[in-house]
Design an enzyme around this catalytic site. Structure first.
Site, PDB file in Angstrom:
ATOM      1  N   ARG A   1     -56.510 -19.982 -56.419  1.00 50.34           N
ATOM      2  CA  ARG A   1     -57.544 -20.515 -57.118  1.00 50.34           C
ATOM      3  C   ARG A   1     -56.774 -21.681 -57.153  1.00 50.34           C
ATOM      4  NH1 ARG A   1     -57.236 -17.647 -61.507  1.00 50.34           N
ATOM      5  NH2 ARG A   1     -59.089 -18.565 -62.183  1.00 50.34           N
TER       6      ARG A   1
ATOM      7  N   LYS B   1     -48.008  -9.842 -61.008  1.00 47.52           N
ATOM      8  CA  LYS B   1     -48.732 -10.545 -60.150  1.00 47.52           C
ATOM      9  C   LYS B   1     -48.485  -9.731 -58.440  1.00 47.52           C
ATOM     10  CE  LYS B   1     -51.397 -14.065 -58.226  1.00 47.52           C
ATOM     11  NZ  LYS B   1     -52.010 -15.074 -58.687  1.00 47.52           N
TER      12      LYS B   1
ATOM     13  N   ARG C   1     -52.731 -16.214 -69.945  1.00 46.18           N
ATOM     14  CA  ARG C   1     -51.668 -16.040 -70.373  1.00 46.18           C
ATOM     15  C   ARG C   1     -51.632 -15.440 -71.653  1.00 46.18           C
ATOM     16  NH1 ARG C   1     -51.284 -17.804 -66.215  1.00 46.18           N
ATOM     17  NH2 ARG C   1     -50.966 -19.798 -65.356  1.00 46.18           N
TER      18      ARG C   1
HETATM   19  C1  BTN Z   1     -54.937 -16.666 -56.551  1.00 47.31           C
HETATM   20  O1  BTN Z   1     -54.378 -15.601 -56.816  1.00 47.31           O
HETATM   21  O2  BTN Z   1     -55.038 -17.943 -57.114  1.00 47.31           O
HETATM   22  C2  BTN Z   1     -55.810 -16.154 -55.557  1.00 47.31           C
HETATM   23  C3  BTN Z   1     -54.835 -16.147 -53.272  1.00 47.31           C
HETATM   24  C4  BTN Z   1     -55.373 -15.592 -52.176  1.00 47.31           C
HETATM   25  C5  BTN Z   1     -54.689 -15.619 -51.494  1.00 47.31           C
HETATM   26  C6  BTN Z   1     -55.834 -15.677 -50.060  1.00 47.31           C
HETATM   27  S1  BTN Z   1     -54.535 -15.183 -49.020  1.00 47.31           S
HETATM   28  C7  BTN Z   1     -56.566 -14.750 -48.005  1.00 47.31           C
HETATM   29  C8  BTN Z   1     -57.423 -16.041 -48.508  1.00 47.31           C
HETATM   30  N1  BTN Z   1     -57.175 -17.455 -47.562  1.00 47.31           N
HETATM   31  C9  BTN Z   1     -56.618 -18.083 -48.338  1.00 47.31           C
HETATM   32  O3  BTN Z   1     -56.435 -18.891 -47.518  1.00 47.31           O
HETATM   33  N2  BTN Z   1     -56.818 -17.211 -49.357  1.00 47.31           N
HETATM   34  C10 BTN Z   1     -56.946 -15.930 -49.498  1.00 47.31           C
END
Ligand code: BTN
Length: 266
Positions: A65, A129, A259
């Site tokens: 994100r 996390k 947070r």
């Molecule tokens: C976050 O916590 O910022 C979201 C992370 C999301 C990661 C997943 S892994 C599968 C899919 N492909 C990506 O490039 N991102 C999501």
């Protein structure tokens, strides 16, 4: 130590674990790609059907994100994306929170306890996390979503200590195929309900797993100065409601991180 060989998902095993639900998905497993979200966004534009799934054993350019990079070493994570098409009348607000509920339900059903959700859509275990969710809407269709999910199976040895301190892992259980099948089954059920009436169909389930209910939180926004307040709840559109100096502020999913404020005794 990460000495055991990684338990990697495979198409046949996922289909077997899905049983009759396998007909609702078109699952592809690749050794490597840049990002399963990027790949499925392209496939969605090219007309791939709802229920298309891409699992990658390794991503070279995983995305998180707010423009962050999602790091995962081969075998250390379960990384996949699901393409889902919703009806035109469906209110899409809060879809990423709904996905979080589905993932929590799947983990709980496979025996993983203590899962909490951090607004908007981080998965926590023991306050750390465990995974993240990246929901992207296909530019040409507001009702087509690519839902990307990354779960830590184990923490890489090379992880910087400050990252390791904040991260949790699932461990070897449950096996990758069974876990993926359960995740897909829960996403299917959750999205079918969401398609009928949007976020209110999962709001109570989300609040029941809220990691920060009633806590003082600091909200970091891409667009506004940081603010601190007490976490009230999320509303029927998945927006965060925080009490700040006697006033209720409403923050929309995707704008902020959150947070806990240390030293809060509430
Ligand atoms: C976050 O916590 O910022 C979201 C992370 C999301 C990661 C997943 S892994 C599968 C899919 N492909 C990506 O490039 N991102 C999501």
């Amino acid at each position: 130590m990460n000495s055991s060989p990684p338990d990697m998902p495979g198409i046949a095993g996922i289909a077997a674990a899905l049983g009759p639900l396998a007909a609702r998905f078109d699952v592809d497993v690749v050794d490597e790609c840049d990002s399963t979200n990027s790949q499925l966004l392209a496939r969605a534009e090219a007309g791939a059907p709802s229920g298309t799934v891409l699992v990658a054993r390794h991503q070279t350019a995983g995305r998180g994100r707010r423009g962050r990079t999602w790091h995962s070493a081969s075998g250390d994570s379960l990384t996949f994306s699901l393409l889902w098409r919703f009806p035109a009348a469906c209110p899409m607000w809060g879809l990423s929170l709904a996905a979080g509920v589905a993932v929590a339900r799947a983990l709980e059903a496979t025996g993983v306890a203590g899962i909490r959700l951090k607004w908007p859509n981080d998965l926590l275990r023991d306050g750390r996390k465990l995974g993240g969710i990246l929901v992207e809407l296909v530019p040409s269709s507001r009702w087509t979503a690519v839902v990307g999910i990354g779960l830590n199976r184990r923490l890489p040895e090379a992880m910087p200590p400050e990252v390791a301190e904040l991260a949790a892992a699932l461990g070897p259980e449950p096996p990758a195929d069974a876990l993926l099948a359960r995740l897909l089954a829960e996403l299917l059920g959750t999205f079918e309900a969401f398609a009928q009436a949007g976020f209110p169909t999962v709001r109570e389930a989300w609040l029941a797993r809220n990691a920060h209910a009633g806590a003082m939180v600091r909200v970091l926004s891409d667009f506004e100065p940081a603010l601190e307040g007490r976490f009230i709840d999320v509303d029927g559109e998945g927006a965060l409601r925080v009490a700040v100096a006697g006033q209720i502020r409403r923050l929309i999913s995707g704008e902020v991180s959150l947070r806990p404020v240390t030293g809060d005794r509430a």
